[in-house]
Design an enzyme around this catalytic site. Sequence first.
Site, PDB file in Angstrom:
ATOM      1  N   ASP A   4      20.553  -0.200  56.521  1.00 41.84           N
ATOM      2  CA  ASP A   4      21.857  -0.284  57.177  1.00 41.84           C
ATOM      3  C   ASP A   4      22.482   1.113  57.301  1.00 41.84           C
ATOM      4  O   ASP A   4      23.653   1.318  56.992  1.00 41.84           O
ATOM      5  CB  ASP A   4      22.768  -1.238  56.380  1.00 41.84           C
ATOM      6  CG  ASP A   4      24.056  -1.578  57.124  1.00 41.84           C
ATOM      7  OD1 ASP A   4      24.109  -1.395  58.353  1.00 41.84           O
ATOM      8  OD2 ASP A   4      25.013  -2.028  56.466  1.00 41.84           O
ATOM      9  N   HIS A  29      28.929  -3.692  47.911  1.00 39.05           N
ATOM     10  CA  HIS A  29      27.579  -4.156  47.591  1.00 39.05           C
ATOM     11  C   HIS A  29      26.692  -2.990  47.188  1.00 39.05           C
ATOM     12  O   HIS A  29      26.992  -1.842  47.493  1.00 39.05           O
ATOM     13  CB  HIS A  29      26.960  -4.848  48.811  1.00 39.05           C
ATOM     14  CG  HIS A  29      27.218  -4.107  50.089  1.00 39.05           C
ATOM     15  ND1 HIS A  29      28.247  -4.440  50.938  1.00 39.05           N
ATOM     16  CD2 HIS A  29      26.632  -3.035  50.650  1.00 39.05           C
ATOM     17  CE1 HIS A  29      28.260  -3.607  51.976  1.00 39.05           C
ATOM     18  NE2 HIS A  29      27.295  -2.737  51.818  1.00 39.05           N
ATOM     19  N   GLN A  43      21.657  -6.465  50.682  1.00 42.08           N
ATOM     20  CA  GLN A  43      22.904  -5.833  50.222  1.00 42.08           C
ATOM     21  C   GLN A  43      23.649  -6.865  49.378  1.00 42.08           C
ATOM     22  O   GLN A  43      24.216  -7.819  49.911  1.00 42.08           O
ATOM     23  CB  GLN A  43      23.755  -5.392  51.427  1.00 42.08           C
ATOM     24  CG  GLN A  43      23.197  -4.156  52.133  1.00 42.08           C
ATOM     25  CD  GLN A  43      23.803  -3.937  53.507  1.00 42.08           C
ATOM     26  OE1 GLN A  43      23.722  -4.810  54.375  1.00 42.08           O
ATOM     27  NE2 GLN A  43      24.385  -2.766  53.746  1.00 42.08           N
ATOM     28  N   ARG A  52      35.365   7.654  51.439  1.00 39.12           N
ATOM     29  CA  ARG A  52      35.539   6.555  52.401  1.00 39.12           C
ATOM     30  C   ARG A  52      35.093   5.273  51.707  1.00 39.12           C
ATOM     31  O   ARG A  52      33.921   5.120  51.371  1.00 39.12           O
ATOM     32  CB  ARG A  52      34.693   6.818  53.646  1.00 39.12           C
ATOM     33  CG  ARG A  52      34.670   5.665  54.654  1.00 39.12           C
ATOM     34  CD  ARG A  52      33.660   5.979  55.732  1.00 39.12           C
ATOM     35  NE  ARG A  52      33.524   4.971  56.756  1.00 39.12           N
ATOM     36  CZ  ARG A  52      32.787   3.861  56.666  1.00 39.12           C
ATOM     37  NH1 ARG A  52      32.151   3.581  55.550  1.00 39.12           N
ATOM     38  NH2 ARG A  52      32.682   3.038  57.677  1.00 39.12           N
ATOM     39  N   ASP A  82      33.911   2.032  51.674  1.00 44.06           N
ATOM     40  CA  ASP A  82      33.237   1.214  52.690  1.00 44.06           C
ATOM     41  C   ASP A  82      33.475  -0.273  52.463  1.00 44.06           C
ATOM     42  O   ASP A  82      33.414  -0.758  51.331  1.00 44.06           O
ATOM     43  CB  ASP A  82      31.730   1.502  52.618  1.00 44.06           C
ATOM     44  CG  ASP A  82      30.947   0.667  53.608  1.00 44.06           C
ATOM     45  OD1 ASP A  82      31.159   0.860  54.814  1.00 44.06           O
ATOM     46  OD2 ASP A  82      30.150  -0.184  53.183  1.00 44.06           O
ATOM     47  N   GLU A 100      38.016   1.786  54.670  1.00 41.50           N
ATOM     48  CA  GLU A 100      37.288   1.332  55.854  1.00 41.50           C
ATOM     49  C   GLU A 100      37.498  -0.177  55.903  1.00 41.50           C
ATOM     50  O   GLU A 100      36.753  -0.959  55.319  1.00 41.50           O
ATOM     51  CB  GLU A 100      35.801   1.679  55.764  1.00 41.50           C
ATOM     52  CG  GLU A 100      35.088   1.477  57.099  1.00 41.50           C
ATOM     53  CD  GLU A 100      34.272   0.203  57.188  1.00 41.50           C
ATOM     54  OE1 GLU A 100      33.984  -0.230  58.323  1.00 41.50           O
ATOM     55  OE2 GLU A 100      33.899  -0.378  56.156  1.00 41.50           O
ATOM     56  N   HIS A 141      30.408   5.166  64.144  1.00 45.38           N
ATOM     57  CA  HIS A 141      28.984   4.787  64.101  1.00 45.38           C
ATOM     58  C   HIS A 141      28.790   3.295  64.294  1.00 45.38           C
ATOM     59  O   HIS A 141      27.666   2.835  64.466  1.00 45.38           O
ATOM     60  CB  HIS A 141      28.389   5.224  62.764  1.00 45.38           C
ATOM     61  CG  HIS A 141      28.930   4.400  61.642  1.00 45.38           C
ATOM     62  ND1 HIS A 141      30.235   4.526  61.200  1.00 45.38           N
ATOM     63  CD2 HIS A 141      28.378   3.413  60.897  1.00 45.38           C
ATOM     64  CE1 HIS A 141      30.436   3.656  60.242  1.00 45.38           C
ATOM     65  NE2 HIS A 141      29.339   2.969  60.026  1.00 45.38           N
ATOM     66  N   ARG A 185      23.280  -0.552  67.209  1.00 49.85           N
ATOM     67  CA  ARG A 185      24.263   0.498  66.889  1.00 49.85           C
ATOM     68  C   ARG A 185      23.583   1.872  66.893  1.00 49.85           C
ATOM     69  O   ARG A 185      24.243   2.896  67.060  1.00 49.85           O
ATOM     70  CB  ARG A 185      24.906   0.230  65.523  1.00 49.85           C
ATOM     71  CG  ARG A 185      25.834  -0.979  65.517  1.00 49.85           C
ATOM     72  CD  ARG A 185      26.398  -1.240  64.145  1.00 49.85           C
ATOM     73  NE  ARG A 185      25.360  -1.550  63.161  1.00 49.85           N
ATOM     74  CZ  ARG A 185      25.576  -1.698  61.855  1.00 49.85           C
ATOM     75  NH1 ARG A 185      26.784  -1.552  61.369  1.00 49.85           N
ATOM     76  NH2 ARG A 185      24.588  -1.994  61.034  1.00 49.85           N
TER      77      ARG A 185
HETATM   78  C1  GLC Z   1      30.799  -0.764  57.024  1.00 45.74           C
HETATM   79  C2  GLC Z   1      29.965   0.257  57.758  1.00 45.74           C
HETATM   80  C3  GLC Z   1      28.863  -0.447  58.490  1.00 45.74           C
HETATM   81  C4  GLC Z   1      28.036  -1.214  57.495  1.00 45.74           C
HETATM   82  C5  GLC Z   1      28.894  -2.120  56.620  1.00 45.74           C
HETATM   83  C6  GLC Z   1      28.150  -2.611  55.431  1.00 45.74           C
HETATM   84  O1  GLC Z   1      31.436  -1.635  57.881  1.00 45.74           O
HETATM   85  O2  GLC Z   1      30.768   0.996  58.620  1.00 45.74           O
HETATM   86  O3  GLC Z   1      28.067   0.467  59.184  1.00 45.74           O
HETATM   87  O4  GLC Z   1      27.101  -1.989  58.195  1.00 45.74           O
HETATM   88  O5  GLC Z   1      30.026  -1.456  56.118  1.00 45.74           O
HETATM   89  O6  GLC Z   1      28.053  -1.606  54.454  1.00 45.74           O
END
Ligand code: GLC
Length: 657
Positions: A142, A185, A259, A289, A291, A333, A402, A522
Amino acid sequence: MPAPPVPDAVLVAARHALDEVPGLPEHRRTTFHARLARWWPDLHAALVDLHGDAAEVVAARLVAVAARGFAERPDDLHALDEQRLLRPDWIQQPDRFGYACYADRFAGDLPGLERRLDHLEDLGVTYLHLMPLLQPREGDNDGGYAVADYRAVRPDLGDLDDLRALATGLRARGISLVVDLVLNHVAREHAWAVAARAGGAEGETYRGYFHVFDDRGGPSGPDAYERTLPEVFPDFAPGSFTYDADLDGWVWTTFNSWQWDLDWSNPDVLAEFADLVLFLANLGVEVLRLDAIAFLWKRLGTSCQNQPEVHAITQALRAVARLAAPATLFKAEAIVGPRDLVGYLGTGPHTGKVCDLAYHNSLMVQVWSMLAAGDTVLARHALSALPAAPSTGTWITYVRCHDDIGWAIDDGDAAAAGLGGWEHRRFLSDYYAGLFPGSPAEGLVFQENPATGDRRISGTAASLTGLGRRRLDPEGGVARVLLAHAVVAGWGGVPVVWSGDELALPNDPHWADEPGHERDNRWAHRPRVTDEVAARRHETGSEAARVFDGIAHLARVRAALPELHAAASVHVLPDTDARVLGVVRRHASGVMVGLYNVSREHRPVAWRHLQEAGLRTPYDALAGEQLTPDADGLLWLAPYAARWVVERQVVEGQAGG
Ligand code: GLC
């Protein structure tokens, strides 16, 4: 109300941890205790929300982690802490300008970034987000968001020393390094997951790090949760739980099956991540960041996103960071609906105590919506309906990132603009997939979900605006890419340019060729910036040069405009021409009115809008010219024009700018 005193057990835990590092000067201890007194109430309140009566026990653990991290923090970073504490709004200054990229796709590896510093500096970059660079699982991971080891760098990118050297080198040039911390995760190959699968007494402990269910049924099993859980990757990872034979149970996997979601109600998980925050901070990472932060807390009968406990977790982690490494900022995020977004910057009791930065997903979506429709009415409603962010909070504003674009358009906002939410979302995905008549876009549909009608879009800014491989409208494309960047750079906060967009790179036609990428389009908008590609910005008149120079100009003008401080209050003018977005920013340093024509026609703006905002002698900082109305009291905007209007009197004979 007086702050609660720090309990003795917590003070003792702090002292012991500080003692573990020999030779710590007395003044450092004094500093730590001063910080503890300052941030104890934040930590304590968060832990009471999460752990009730056990709050003090958990607090003692976290304070010990903080004290150790503090004692081990290098001197240069302590000095940075002092500077940042003296200037807490450093990230809100208009000269903050961001860039996000994969280190390998942009520069080969971490040491290779050195060669690309002129590219970043010419663009005006002072904030660099490198996509996941910690050791991921092998194979599909990922894009690095399946981390197998948080304390090691992906070997093909370099090692921890390279990361430290990079952070230090960037800081010397005034660039802050931003790195991902994946909280929701870990990879199923991470040591915690491996130990959980191994079983035994240790296995039991680590099983408790995850959400594991013996079977799918029952009142609180996976089936019950799935009744209200949206699917993130319905195409390649349907459902939110994965059976694991070693565990003999179902493990929660919101994203891919490999994950594994962590159980954040377990204080062990909190303590592990407190330590990881400081580990990265002490390498010199300035912004973390966080996530997929919206997903951290699970509650039956809900979407398991944006639960209040998420904010308590962030507040606890941030208090730890304040104790040990206060220069470090958190970025949320949270790609969530407009109403939930502001909570990540802190509202109510969490005001100013959670993330310092959050992605302005709503603005991003509205930019694309305005460009497709050539109309601003929906954007006005949506942006005005957002609850105010605290003045300490700072938006990350962006045109692309991204990830795919999900059409986070609220049905109520759509209705207020006379649109159907479902129909407008459908229009946007059709438009950006190039299926709508006349659309110049060449996006790709990502994760279509027939059950919900959800249909997200992948694509670079160039490919979504007419500068794609089929070159459906190159001139319009350049204008739209620059306008989109002007809107986000003029909003306030830290604008972040997605790698390749500054060079007008189209979708990568070979995106599916790399192993593990074939089903995830993506990768189409994550192109490689080779030397040859990067050099195109030097070809005078090329699209790459025009877009690069246009974005660099935005960064330069921004840096010199005190009015663009991120703490300004922002509101959208409700009664401009439907094709013009008017954004009024009020800050002690002055008023700025951003005017953006989202259409391919010339459009008027009533001069009174500028006067009512308090601008007597309006000056467009982007064009470097004094403005005057025409005989009808109108200011005309060229197609896709942006103007950043402030109060300035240009003295005759002196150039503006
Ligand atoms: C966030 C990331 C994305 C990823 C997801 C799982 O949204 O930006 O790219 O797939 O987390 O970690």
